[in-house]
Motif scaffolding. Structure first.
Motif, PDB file in Angstrom:
ATOM      1  N   LEU A 236       5.775 -10.892   9.151  1.00 13.12           N
ATOM      2  CA  LEU A 236       4.552 -10.211   9.570  1.00 13.12           C
ATOM      3  C   LEU A 236       4.881  -8.845  10.156  1.00 13.12           C
ATOM      4  N   SER A 237       5.889  -8.782  10.978  1.00 15.93           N
ATOM      5  CA  SER A 237       6.278  -7.513  11.587  1.00 15.93           C
ATOM      6  C   SER A 237       6.704  -6.505  10.520  1.00 15.93           C
ATOM      7  N   ALA A 238       7.488  -6.972   9.555  1.00 21.45           N
ATOM      8  CA  ALA A 238       7.947  -6.076   8.485  1.00 21.45           C
ATOM      9  C   ALA A 238       6.773  -5.611   7.621  1.00 21.45           C
ATOM     10  N   ALA A 239       5.829  -6.504   7.371  1.00 25.47           N
ATOM     11  CA  ALA A 239       4.660  -6.133   6.564  1.00 25.47           C
ATOM     12  C   ALA A 239       3.800  -5.107   7.308  1.00 25.47           C
ATOM     13  N   ARG A 240       3.680  -5.288   8.606  1.00 24.22           N
ATOM     14  CA  ARG A 240       2.887  -4.331   9.390  1.00 24.22           C
ATOM     15  C   ARG A 240       3.572  -2.961   9.443  1.00 24.22           C
ATOM     16  N   GLN A 241       4.897  -2.961   9.544  1.00 24.09           N
ATOM     17  CA  GLN A 241       5.632  -1.692   9.529  1.00 24.09           C
ATOM     18  C   GLN A 241       5.435  -0.985   8.192  1.00 24.09           C
ATOM     19  N   ALA A 242       5.532  -1.744   7.109  1.00 17.08           N
ATOM     20  CA  ALA A 242       5.340  -1.156   5.778  1.00 17.08           C
ATOM     21  C   ALA A 242       3.915  -0.632   5.643  1.00 17.08           C
ATOM     22  N   PHE A 243       2.957  -1.391   6.158  1.00 14.90           N
ATOM     23  CA  PHE A 243       1.552  -0.961   6.145  1.00 14.90           C
ATOM     24  C   PHE A 243       1.418   0.433   6.759  1.00 14.90           C
ATOM     25  N   ALA A 244       2.096   0.632   7.883  1.00 12.84           N
ATOM     26  CA  ALA A 244       2.009   1.924   8.576  1.00 12.84           C
ATOM     27  C   ALA A 244       2.598   3.051   7.738  1.00 12.84           C
ATOM     28  N   ASN A 245       3.498   2.702   6.815  1.00 16.33           N
ATOM     29  CA  ASN A 245       4.139   3.717   5.980  1.00 16.33           C
ATOM     30  C   ASN A 245       3.470   3.896   4.622  1.00 16.33           C
ATOM     31  N   ALA A 246       2.400   3.162   4.384  1.00 12.71           N
ATOM     32  CA  ALA A 246       1.735   3.262   3.078  1.00 12.71           C
ATOM     33  C   ALA A 246       1.345   4.714   2.792  1.00 12.71           C
ATOM     34  N   TYR A 247       1.472   5.077   1.527  1.00 10.97           N
ATOM     35  CA  TYR A 247       1.052   6.415   1.084  1.00 10.97           C
ATOM     36  C   TYR A 247      -0.214   6.228   0.252  1.00 10.97           C
ATOM     37  N   ALA A 248      -1.349   6.355   0.907  1.00 10.63           N
ATOM     38  CA  ALA A 248      -2.626   6.059   0.253  1.00 10.63           C
ATOM     39  C   ALA A 248      -3.650   7.154   0.537  1.00 10.63           C
ATOM     40  N   PRO A 249      -3.315   8.430   0.186  1.00 11.81           N
ATOM     41  CA  PRO A 249      -4.244   9.524   0.497  1.00 11.81           C
ATOM     42  C   PRO A 249      -5.509   9.501  -0.358  1.00 11.81           C
ATOM     43  N   TYR A 250      -5.506   8.783  -1.467  1.00 11.69           N
ATOM     44  CA  TYR A 250      -6.658   8.794  -2.372  1.00 11.69           C
ATOM     45  C   TYR A 250      -7.619   7.656  -2.079  1.00 11.69           C
ATOM     46  N   SER A 251      -7.092   6.460  -1.926  1.00  5.86           N
ATOM     47  CA  SER A 251      -7.970   5.309  -1.660  1.00  5.86           C
ATOM     48  C   SER A 251      -8.167   5.070  -0.170  1.00  5.86           C
ATOM     49  N   ALA A 252      -7.247   5.552   0.640  1.00  4.47           N
ATOM     50  CA  ALA A 252      -7.254   5.256   2.085  1.00  4.47           C
ATOM     51  C   ALA A 252      -7.188   3.751   2.338  1.00  4.47           C
ATOM     52  N   PHE A 253      -6.665   3.006   1.385  1.00  2.00           N
ATOM     53  CA  PHE A 253      -6.535   1.558   1.525  1.00  2.00           C
ATOM     54  C   PHE A 253      -5.043   1.242   1.622  1.00  2.00           C
TER      55      PHE A 253
ATOM     56  N   VAL B   2      -1.681  -0.951   2.335  1.00  2.00           N
ATOM     57  CA  VAL B   2      -1.193  -2.322   2.164  1.00  2.00           C
ATOM     58  C   VAL B   2       0.289  -2.349   2.525  1.00  2.00           C
ATOM     59  N   GLY B   3       0.671  -3.364   3.257  1.00  2.00           N
ATOM     60  CA  GLY B   3       2.081  -3.603   3.544  1.00  2.00           C
ATOM     61  C   GLY B   3       2.447  -4.998   3.086  1.00  2.00           C
ATOM     62  N   ALA B   4       3.621  -5.134   2.511  1.00  2.00           N
ATOM     63  CA  ALA B   4       4.086  -6.438   2.038  1.00  2.00           C
ATOM     64  C   ALA B   4       5.525  -6.637   2.477  1.00  2.00           C
ATOM     65  N   ALA B   5       5.863  -7.877   2.777  1.00  2.00           N
ATOM     66  CA  ALA B   5       7.252  -8.208   3.101  1.00  2.00           C
ATOM     67  C   ALA B   5       7.545  -9.591   2.565  1.00  2.00           C
ATOM     68  N   LEU B   6       8.695  -9.737   1.968  1.00  2.00           N
ATOM     69  CA  LEU B   6       9.086 -11.041   1.455  1.00  2.00           C
ATOM     70  C   LEU B   6      10.483 -11.381   1.947  1.00  2.00           C
ATOM     71  N   ARG B   7      10.730 -12.683   2.011  1.00  2.00           N
ATOM     72  CA  ARG B   7      12.041 -13.163   2.451  1.00  2.00           C
ATOM     73  C   ARG B   7      12.793 -13.661   1.226  1.00  2.00           C
ATOM     74  N   GLY B   8      13.872 -12.957   0.916  1.00  2.00           N
ATOM     75  CA  GLY B   8      14.694 -13.370  -0.210  1.00  2.00           C
ATOM     76  C   GLY B   8      15.356 -14.708   0.068  1.00  2.00           C
ATOM     77  N   ILE B   9      15.844 -15.329  -0.967  1.00  2.00           N
ATOM     78  CA  ILE B   9      16.503 -16.633  -0.814  1.00  2.00           C
ATOM     79  C   ILE B   9      17.687 -16.530   0.145  1.00  2.00           C
TER      80      ILE B   9
END
Ligand SMILES: [Zn+2]
Length: 139
Positions: A17-34, A36-43
């Motif tokens: 969740l923390s990693a997804a929220r950090q990625a969310f803050a870095n989203a580059y969405a100047p056109y949609s202003a929407f 999204v942040g995603a984070a997954l845990r590899g095996i």
């Protein structure tokens, strides 16, 4: 899939969740202003994150889930156990159809939690989100 209102900390891997929220803050969405942040845990246990990255040529934009998968595969991992997708949408936004297939390629049984700041969540496995996903079977 289930949609529920639960305290995020009880159902979601807090590191993801923390990693997804950090990625969310870095989203580059100047056109949609929407954003999204995603984070997954590899095996391996390692976390890979991604944000959506748009482009002036709209069709070239990439989703956060795809960015995270690209990071995972580029690091040499070929599977993941869990994915968290973070948005400010209500209900929480879930992966688009293209991303569902991209996730399915690696880990159909992985868990997916789509969550927002209010703690609303939509959960299921990758296969729940994409029943009958495409597999290239070699005879
Ligand atoms: Zn997508």
């Amino acid at each position: 899939m289930t949609q529920q209102q639960t305290p995020a900390s009880t159902t979601i891997d807090p590191e993801l969740l923390s990693a997804a929220r950090q990625a969310f803050a870095n989203a580059y969405a100047p056109y949609s202003a929407f954003q999204v942040g995603a984070a997954l845990r590899g095996i391996s246990g390692r976390i890979y994150s991604g944000a959506n990255v748009e482009n002036a040529s709209y069709g070239l934009g990439r989703c956060a889930e795809q960015s995270a998968i690209q990071a995972m595969a580029s690091a040499g991992e070929r599977g993941f156990t869990a994915l968290v997708v973070y948005t400010e949408a209500s209900p929480p936004a879930s992966p688009c159809g293209a991303c569902r297939q991209i996730l399915f390629e690696f880990s159909p049984e992985a868990s997916v939690v789509c969550v927002n700041a209010q703690g609303e969540s939509v959960t299921g496995s990758v296969a729940d989100f994409l029943p009958h996903g495409f597999r290239l079977e070699h005879g």
